[in-house]
Scaffold this active site. Sequence first.
Site, PDB file in Angstrom:
ATOM      1  CE  LYS A  65      -4.214  -2.053   1.703  1.00 27.33           C
ATOM      2  NZ  LYS A  65      -5.389  -1.992   2.539  1.00 27.33           N
ATOM      3  CB  ALA A 127       1.506  -0.271  13.910  1.00 26.16           C
ATOM      4  N   GLY A 237     -14.657  -7.514   9.854  1.00 24.05           N
ATOM      5  CA  GLY A 237     -14.110  -6.677   8.787  1.00 24.05           C
ATOM      6  C   GLY A 237     -14.756  -6.831   7.413  1.00 24.05           C
TER       7      GLY A 237
HETATM    8  P1  ATR Z   1       2.430  -5.688   7.718  1.00 27.08           P
HETATM    9  O1  ATR Z   1       2.957  -5.805   9.123  1.00 27.08           O
HETATM   10  O2  ATR Z   1       3.303  -6.301   6.665  1.00 27.08           O
HETATM   11  O3  ATR Z   1       1.930  -4.332   7.364  1.00 27.08           O
HETATM   12  P2  ATR Z   1      -0.235  -6.407   8.181  1.00 27.08           P
HETATM   13  O4  ATR Z   1      -0.986  -7.678   7.934  1.00 27.08           O
HETATM   14  O5  ATR Z   1      -0.744  -5.155   7.626  1.00 27.08           O
HETATM   15  O6  ATR Z   1       1.206  -6.665   7.675  1.00 27.08           O
HETATM   16  O7  ATR Z   1      -0.044  -6.188   9.723  1.00 27.08           O
HETATM   17  C1  ATR Z   1       0.038  -7.209  10.579  1.00 27.08           C
HETATM   18  C2  ATR Z   1      -0.200  -6.647  11.979  1.00 27.08           C
HETATM   19  O8  ATR Z   1      -0.487  -7.746  12.841  1.00 27.08           O
HETATM   20  C3  ATR Z   1       1.021  -5.949  12.547  1.00 27.08           C
HETATM   21  O9  ATR Z   1       0.594  -4.926  13.418  1.00 27.08           O
HETATM   22  C4  ATR Z   1       1.686  -7.098  13.308  1.00 27.08           C
HETATM   23  O10 ATR Z   1       2.519  -6.693  14.359  1.00 27.08           O
HETATM   24  P3  ATR Z   1       4.093  -6.497  14.125  1.00 27.08           P
HETATM   25  O11 ATR Z   1       4.241  -5.143  13.501  1.00 27.08           O
HETATM   26  O12 ATR Z   1       4.692  -6.597  15.469  1.00 27.08           O
HETATM   27  O13 ATR Z   1       4.533  -7.617  13.208  1.00 27.08           O
HETATM   28  C5  ATR Z   1       0.471  -7.762  13.880  1.00 27.08           C
HETATM   29  N1  ATR Z   1       0.744  -9.146  14.286  1.00 27.08           N
HETATM   30  C6  ATR Z   1       0.881 -10.228  13.490  1.00 27.08           C
HETATM   31  N2  ATR Z   1       1.117 -11.327  14.212  1.00 27.08           N
HETATM   32  C7  ATR Z   1       1.154 -10.932  15.517  1.00 27.08           C
HETATM   33  C8  ATR Z   1       1.366 -11.606  16.767  1.00 27.08           C
HETATM   34  N3  ATR Z   1       1.587 -12.923  16.821  1.00 27.08           N
HETATM   35  N4  ATR Z   1       1.319 -10.867  17.901  1.00 27.08           N
HETATM   36  C9  ATR Z   1       1.075  -9.541  17.868  1.00 27.08           C
HETATM   37  N5  ATR Z   1       0.884  -8.853  16.723  1.00 27.08           N
HETATM   38  C10 ATR Z   1       0.902  -9.534  15.563  1.00 27.08           C
END
Ligand code: ATR
Length: 272
Positions: A65, A127, A237
């Site tokens: 994005k 985030a 969602g």
């Molecule tokens: P991207 O991080 O590539 O933008 P996204 O799907 O838009 O992908 O975002 C995934 C979100 O889920 C992020 O906020 C991620 O946290 P991190 O930035 O720490 O990776 C969160 N997320 C995914 N798995 C997680 C977990 N096991 N515990 C806490 N947060 C998680």
Amino acid sequence: MKKFALLGKSLTHSISPTLHNHWYKKYKISAEYSLLETPEEKIKSVLERIRNKELDGLNVTIPYKNVVIPFLDEVINDAEKTASVNTIYLNEKNKLVGENTDVFGLECALIKKLESSKNQSALILGAGGVTPSIIYALQKANINKIFVSNRTLKKVEEIKKKFSFINIISWEKIDEKIKDVDLLINATSLGTKGGEEFSNVFSGFKKSLVYYDVVYNPLQTKLMKHFIDNNIKVFNGLEMLIYQAQKAFYLWNKVNPEVDEALIKEMQGLIK
Ligand code: ATR
């Protein structure tokens, strides 16, 4: 026949083609929408296909994005405000334009359904790619007490550069913070089918809390069920996904496709 596609990585579960192709059939527009799984180094050449008119428009999903922005001529409206582009087209001056329809998606799916937004506070968990759009939709609705927490602090600090008014909450403190907010939004992927779940047992929240989850597969996550069992109003969602598609469809075709209960039901049926 016009050609539209969703640009992203790991797109296997997307319901966007079904949604757009349903509308193309309904409005007798000769067009098709497909998935365009693309490695990052190929993004530039995919966007060139819009300039060459081989493609008529693209939706963009995570993780691209903001990656697409340097390749565009103009980033407008909500896309400019969020630095997050999910819809691309060539305008009448042959400029490659990036717009954002996720903000509109959340406005329709959540903001318009809130009884009040005055003096409300919100805690956003996550985030990732959709968080800037959520923050901006809340800001537009005057919900400006916004708290954001993310497992990886660096990412939320990056978001604060654009939205300086947000308050960062450490990931360890969310159980505490949830007790005094009016709106809780899960913008992480936690709860998604086949993925990890929240390990938190959220409690002590306001009786009037509203819970919004960007996850739509499953339609009801374990955390949603926990809140429903506690008489909390919950939204998944799916409608945000449908309404962001509605605005993208309008931008490309200048037809505002109808979203009705039958369509929502049909989309729910696709989620297994
Ligand atoms: P991207 O991080 O590539 O933008 P996204 O799907 O838009 O992908 O975002 C995934 C979100 O889920 C992020 O906020 C991620 O946290 P991190 O930035 O720490 O990776 C969160 N997320 C995914 N798995 C997680 C977990 N096991 N515990 C806490 N947060 C998680």
